[in-house]
Design a protein around this motif. Structure first.
Motif, PDB file in Angstrom:
ATOM      1  N   ALA A   1       0.817  -1.206   0.000  1.00  0.00           N
ATOM      2  CA  ALA A   1       0.000   0.000   0.000  1.00  0.00           C
ATOM      3  C   ALA A   1       0.855   1.262   0.000  1.00  0.00           C
ATOM      4  O   ALA A   1       0.318   2.366  -0.055  1.00  0.00           O
ATOM      5  CB  ALA A   1      -0.922   0.008   1.217  1.00  0.00           C
ATOM      6  N   MET A   2       2.169   1.106   0.044  1.00  0.00           N
ATOM      7  CA  MET A   2       3.055   2.268   0.078  1.00  0.00           C
ATOM      8  C   MET A   2       3.044   2.937  -1.286  1.00  0.00           C
ATOM      9  O   MET A   2       3.399   2.327  -2.302  1.00  0.00           O
ATOM     10  CB  MET A   2       4.469   1.838   0.460  1.00  0.00           C
ATOM     11  N   ALA A   3       2.685   4.227  -1.300  1.00  0.00           N
ATOM     12  CA  ALA A   3       2.547   4.946  -2.565  1.00  0.00           C
ATOM     13  C   ALA A   3       3.786   5.745  -2.918  1.00  0.00           C
ATOM     14  O   ALA A   3       3.778   6.466  -3.928  1.00  0.00           O
ATOM     15  CB  ALA A   3       1.336   5.889  -2.494  1.00  0.00           C
ATOM     16  N   PHE A   4       4.842   5.648  -2.140  1.00  0.00           N
ATOM     17  CA  PHE A   4       6.071   6.398  -2.390  1.00  0.00           C
ATOM     18  C   PHE A   4       6.691   5.961  -3.711  1.00  0.00           C
ATOM     19  O   PHE A   4       6.816   4.761  -3.987  1.00  0.00           O
ATOM     20  CB  PHE A   4       7.038   6.174  -1.228  1.00  0.00           C
ATOM     21  N   ALA A   5       7.114   6.933  -4.529  1.00  0.00           N
ATOM     22  CA  ALA A   5       7.665   6.614  -5.852  1.00  0.00           C
ATOM     23  C   ALA A   5       9.036   5.979  -5.767  1.00  0.00           C
ATOM     24  O   ALA A   5       9.446   5.231  -6.660  1.00  0.00           O
ATOM     25  CB  ALA A   5       7.723   7.874  -6.716  1.00  0.00           C
ATOM     26  N   GLY A   6       9.789   6.255  -4.716  1.00  0.00           N
ATOM     27  CA  GLY A   6      11.105   5.652  -4.571  1.00  0.00           C
ATOM     28  C   GLY A   6      12.228   6.651  -4.723  1.00  0.00           C
ATOM     29  O   GLY A   6      12.047   7.770  -5.209  1.00  0.00           O
ATOM     30  N   VAL A   7      13.404   6.248  -4.298  1.00  0.00           N
ATOM     31  CA  VAL A   7      14.634   7.045  -4.441  1.00  0.00           C
ATOM     32  C   VAL A   7      15.449   6.399  -5.544  1.00  0.00           C
ATOM     33  O   VAL A   7      16.010   5.317  -5.366  1.00  0.00           O
ATOM     34  CB  VAL A   7      15.428   7.086  -3.112  1.00  0.00           C
ATOM     35  N   LYS A   8      15.511   7.044  -6.689  1.00  0.00           N
ATOM     36  CA  LYS A   8      16.101   6.417  -7.869  1.00  0.00           C
ATOM     37  C   LYS A   8      17.625   6.475  -7.889  1.00  0.00           C
ATOM     38  O   LYS A   8      18.267   5.574  -8.432  1.00  0.00           O
ATOM     39  CB  LYS A   8      15.544   7.078  -9.134  1.00  0.00           C
ATOM     40  N   ARG A   9      18.221   7.494  -7.322  1.00  0.00           N
ATOM     41  CA  ARG A   9      19.679   7.618  -7.382  1.00  0.00           C
ATOM     42  C   ARG A   9      20.330   6.694  -6.362  1.00  0.00           C
ATOM     43  O   ARG A   9      20.021   6.759  -5.160  1.00  0.00           O
ATOM     44  CB  ARG A   9      20.102   9.065  -7.122  1.00  0.00           C
ATOM     45  N   PRO A  10      21.232   5.805  -6.801  1.00  0.00           N
ATOM     46  CA  PRO A  10      21.838   4.835  -5.877  1.00  0.00           C
ATOM     47  C   PRO A  10      22.569   5.494  -4.716  1.00  0.00           C
ATOM     48  O   PRO A  10      22.517   4.988  -3.587  1.00  0.00           O
ATOM     49  CB  PRO A  10      22.809   4.051  -6.777  1.00  0.00           C
ATOM     50  N   GLU A  11      23.253   6.628  -4.955  1.00  0.00           N
ATOM     51  CA  GLU A  11      23.987   7.288  -3.888  1.00  0.00           C
ATOM     52  C   GLU A  11      23.037   7.834  -2.826  1.00  0.00           C
ATOM     53  O   GLU A  11      23.326   7.771  -1.619  1.00  0.00           O
ATOM     54  CB  GLU A  11      24.860   8.410  -4.453  1.00  0.00           C
ATOM     55  N   GLU A  12      21.906   8.379  -3.259  1.00  0.00           N
ATOM     56  CA  GLU A  12      20.926   8.899  -2.297  1.00  0.00           C
ATOM     57  C   GLU A  12      20.339   7.764  -1.457  1.00  0.00           C
ATOM     58  O   GLU A  12      20.113   7.926  -0.257  1.00  0.00           O
ATOM     59  CB  GLU A  12      19.802   9.648  -3.022  1.00  0.00           C
TER      60      GLU A  12
END
Length: 243
Positions: A151-162
């Motif tokens: 149910a998590m609607a977060f798009a995600g952190v795409k940059r590997p370093e971040e």
């Protein structure tokens, strides 16, 4: 209008139509362009080899390698994207998402008092799967892609370093932070230990080449090494004549 005028008008229209039709037939015969039997440029789409993997873009370093140089302070700034749904302090309340204190290595879908989605509960395999560094890295890249039905609607952190910085910050949310994962040694180092001695000898500088092994001395003079055949065939010394 009498019939004579009407006939002239109809005749003119028919004549014009005949002329236009004739011109179309003649022009088609003159400028006809039949399709060639074989195209001038044959375009063949390249098919991937059987069992070949699709192009996945640039490779990403393992999370263990990225965590070695990650910045937890920078990760705290990235965590601001999460504060709308999560709390980070010890004993913090559950919001839209569960409290994240002591999240690293915690069993998935196990935080007390939070109602998890069916997809997350199934992914946890009855809480036997833990939020280790690998799972956190993949989940934070794209939650819905990694855990189907969450149910998590977060798009995600795409940059590997971040992501590495964020995970380094999540690691600090504990009285006893989990140890960092070990970085595997490069394969090149392993290959160096099994180096061929002959190749190493050829690669060594000329002054460091090992000396050729000399035959052991037998203590005899070189003249004694003459073939036996030569000694046997040598003429015997003549005895002096009896006086």
């Amino acid at each position: 209008m009498d019939s004579f005028e009407l006939n002239k008008l109809l005749g003119g229209l028919l004549g014009a139509a005949f002329v236009v039709f004739s011109i179309g037939i003649v022009s088609d015969s003159i400028f006809a362009s039949p399709a060639p039997e074989k195209p001038g440029f044959e375009v063949v789409a390249a098919e991937p080899e059987e069992g070949g993997a699709a192009d996945e873009g640039p490779s990403v370093e393992p999370i263990a390698v990225r965590l070695a140089s990650a910045d937890a302070s920078a990760g705290e700034a990235v965590f601001k994207k999460c504060v709308a749904c999560h709390t980070a302090e010890n004993g913090g309340a559950n919001k839209v998402g569960p409290n994240l204190w002591n999240i690293v290595n915690r069993p998935i879908a196990s935080h007390e008092g939070f109602s998890y989605s069916g997809g997350m509960t199934e992914f946890s395999e009855d809480h036997s799967v833990h939020w280790d560094y690998e799972h956190l890295d993949h989940f934070l890249e794209g939650p819905r892609n990694y855990v189907k039905g969450t149910a998590m609607a977060f798009a995600g952190v795409k940059r590997p370093e971040e992501r590495a910085n964020l995970i380094a910050y999540l690691r600090t949310l504990s009285d006893d932070p989990a140890p960092l994962p070990e970085v595997e040694e490069p394969e090149a180092a392993e290959a160096a230990t099994g180096e061929d001695p002959a190749a190493a000898q050829e690669a060594a500088p000329e002054g460091e080449q090992p000396a050729a092994e000399e035959p052991a001395a037998n203590g005899d003079d070189a003249s004694t090494d003459a073939p036996a055949e030569t000694q046997e065939t040598a003429p015997e010394a003549e005895e002096p004549a009896a006086q």
